[in-house]
Design an enzyme around this catalytic site. Structure first.
Site, PDB file in Angstrom:
ATOM      1  N   GLU A 106       0.814  -1.216   0.000  1.00  0.00           N
ATOM      2  CA  GLU A 106       0.000   0.000   0.000  1.00  0.00           C
ATOM      3  C   GLU A 106       0.845   1.262   0.000  1.00  0.00           C
ATOM      4  OE1 GLU A 106      -2.721  -0.070   3.368  1.00  0.00           O
ATOM      5  OE2 GLU A 106      -2.858  -2.231   3.085  1.00  0.00           O
ATOM      6  N   CYS A 129      -2.381   1.859   8.183  1.00  0.00           N
ATOM      7  CA  CYS A 129      -1.425   0.795   7.849  1.00  0.00           C
ATOM      8  C   CYS A 129      -2.004  -0.589   7.644  1.00  0.00           C
ATOM      9  CB  CYS A 129      -0.438   0.630   8.978  1.00  0.00           C
ATOM     10  SG  CYS A 129       0.634   1.970   9.160  1.00  0.00           S
TER      11      CYS A 129
HETATM   12  N1  SAH Z   1       7.096   0.050  11.625  1.00  0.00           N
HETATM   13  C1  SAH Z   1       7.158   1.468  11.697  1.00  0.00           C
HETATM   14  C2  SAH Z   1       6.347   2.210  10.658  1.00  0.00           C
HETATM   15  C3  SAH Z   1       5.004   1.690  10.283  1.00  0.00           C
HETATM   16  S1  SAH Z   1       3.503   2.236  10.952  1.00  0.00           S
HETATM   17  C4  SAH Z   1       6.762   1.924  13.080  1.00  0.00           C
HETATM   18  O1  SAH Z   1       6.388   1.108  13.889  1.00  0.00           O
HETATM   19  O2  SAH Z   1       6.887   3.104  13.352  1.00  0.00           O
HETATM   20  C5  SAH Z   1       3.384   3.947  11.044  1.00  0.00           C
HETATM   21  C6  SAH Z   1       2.746   4.418  12.351  1.00  0.00           C
HETATM   22  O3  SAH Z   1       1.358   4.034  12.446  1.00  0.00           O
HETATM   23  C7  SAH Z   1       3.420   3.837  13.577  1.00  0.00           C
HETATM   24  O4  SAH Z   1       3.569   4.841  14.543  1.00  0.00           O
HETATM   25  C8  SAH Z   1       2.424   2.790  14.016  1.00  0.00           C
HETATM   26  O5  SAH Z   1       2.600   2.425  15.343  1.00  0.00           O
HETATM   27  C9  SAH Z   1       1.116   3.489  13.735  1.00  0.00           C
HETATM   28  N2  SAH Z   1      -0.072   2.625  13.708  1.00  0.00           N
HETATM   29  C10 SAH Z   1      -0.184   1.336  13.356  1.00  0.00           C
HETATM   30  N3  SAH Z   1      -1.455   0.896  13.481  1.00  0.00           N
HETATM   31  C11 SAH Z   1      -2.174   1.950  13.904  1.00  0.00           C
HETATM   32  C12 SAH Z   1      -3.552   2.144  14.217  1.00  0.00           C
HETATM   33  N4  SAH Z   1      -4.429   1.148  14.132  1.00  0.00           N
HETATM   34  N5  SAH Z   1      -3.945   3.369  14.613  1.00  0.00           N
HETATM   35  C13 SAH Z   1      -3.054   4.393  14.720  1.00  0.00           C
HETATM   36  N6  SAH Z   1      -1.744   4.286  14.439  1.00  0.00           N
HETATM   37  C14 SAH Z   1      -1.295   3.068  14.041  1.00  0.00           C
END
Ligand code: SAH
Length: 352
Positions: A96, A337
């Protein structure tokens, strides 16, 4: 092995490496610059590189793989114009990419891996585990083809899509140099953010790269008990070690870190946790980015209640923390994500 696995993806090569490859093929160096420019324009067929002699085009076809990602799905938000792409890669996997429009320009959110092995309890990307790393050229193509398809010039990049960028370190570093190259998309490092769940053993190496990017750390909880529960990456590392690694990174690079904090109802949104978060933010001069949790169907967590969020923000501000609340974009297009890829997987649409 399929043909495209056996051959190197030419889009992953930097101009200097392309020159070396061409020398090895007995070709003059200036051809490298010509090829790099075609690739930067999104040409993904050697036959279309009209200023190259036919025998060279044939040699290139025999030596390298070249593939144009296909749009499997494109959803445009009726609310804010956010566009979410699902791209099909050469091997049938899908990732994505999201294009968001802000007043200061268009930002693209790219994936760095197919799936993820970090296991965050609130995240959709990690549900099927890690399938494979993305190649540098595949990450570059997310940016390039999102720009070409949407017609929106991209000025900012966030590595906040599917995957953990520091778990695919070398390919992500190479992607950064490719996208930053003056003869390529020429996107400035100061316009790029890399987000990590906190793989701190990689921080010194990242600092050594001397890139002017912004490091975002997904903190999401200020105490070990909560953080280890929702983020397995915390286990065996711990919040104190993370804060220490952030301090060290800031000292070495002079680049302010930002903490990402998704507010989860009854999990990480207490006044006490706000005060602990404030202390961590002060320790590393970090900026705090609060995000209302996006509810994921397969996950039990809910976003914090607005009154709890207001109180949390009030405490952070009272403690002098620099805090922003991220606007939710694309909520009508599964723009969190891994949600879109997950939905298609669940339907059995990708053979995964
Ligand atoms: N692996 C990396 C980047 C990917 S996700 C990381 O962990 O930072 C990008 C951001 O979205 C991260 O801060 C992650 O924790 C957050 N994220 C993932 N799922 C989410 C959700 N359901 N609601 C809000 N933020 C989320």
């Amino acid at each position: 092995m399929t043909e495209c696995e056996a051959k190197r993806n030419i889009v992953s090569l930097l101009p200097a490496e392309l020159e070396a490859e061409l020398s090895a093929l007995g070709e003059p160096k200036f051809r490298a610059a010509q090829i790099f420019r075609w690739l930067a324009r999104g040409v993904r067929d050697f036959g279309e590189m009209r200023n190259l002699p036919k025998p060279l085009r044939e040699k290139l076809t025999g030596s390298f793989s070249l593939y144009e990602p296909k749009v499997l799905s494109r959803q445009e938000s009726a609310i804010d114009g956010t566009i979410k792409y699902l791209w099909e890669l050469a091997d049938g996997n899908a990732v994505e990419t999201v294009v968001m429009s802000y007043r200061h320009g268009n930002t693209v959110c790219v994936s760095s891996q197919v799936g993820c092995r970090q296991g965050c309890a609130f995240c959709a990307s990690t549900i099927g585990g890690l399938v494979r790393n993305l190649e540098p050229g595949e990450i570059l193509d997310e940016v390039l083809f999102s720009q070409l398809d949407s017609g929106k010039p991209i000025s900012n990049i966030v590595l906040m899509g599917i995957g953990e960028p520091l778990d695919n370190f070398d390919n992500v570093m190479r992607f950064l140099r490719l996208v930053n190259h003056p003869d390529g998309m020429n996107i400035g490092m100061r316009h790029i953010s890399l987000s990590t769940c906190g793989l701190i053993e990689r921080f010194p190496e990242l600092a050594e790269q001397d890139l002017q990017l912004t490091l975002s750390v997904s903190l999401h909880a200020p105490d070990d008990e909560t953080r280890s529960k929702i983020m397995p990456a915390n286990r065996g590392r711990g919040v104190d070690a993370l804060i220490e690694a952030c301090r060290d990174y800031y000292k070495r690079t002079g680049r302010r870190i930002s903490f990402e904090y998704a507010m989860i109802d009854g999990v990480n949104d207490s006044p006490e946790q706000a005060r602990m978060l404030a202390a961590h933010a002060h320790a590393v001069s970090a900026h705090v980015n609060l995000i209302p949790l996006n509810h994921v169907e397969e996950r039990p967590f809910r976003p914090s209640a607005p009154e709890h969020m207001r109180e949390f923000i009030r405490i952070l501000e009272q403690q002098g923390v620099n805090v922003t609340v991220r606007r939710r974009l694309g909520s009508d297009v599964d723009a969190s994500c891994g949600q879109l890829r997950r939905r298609i997987q669940a339907k059995g649409g990708m053979g995964l």
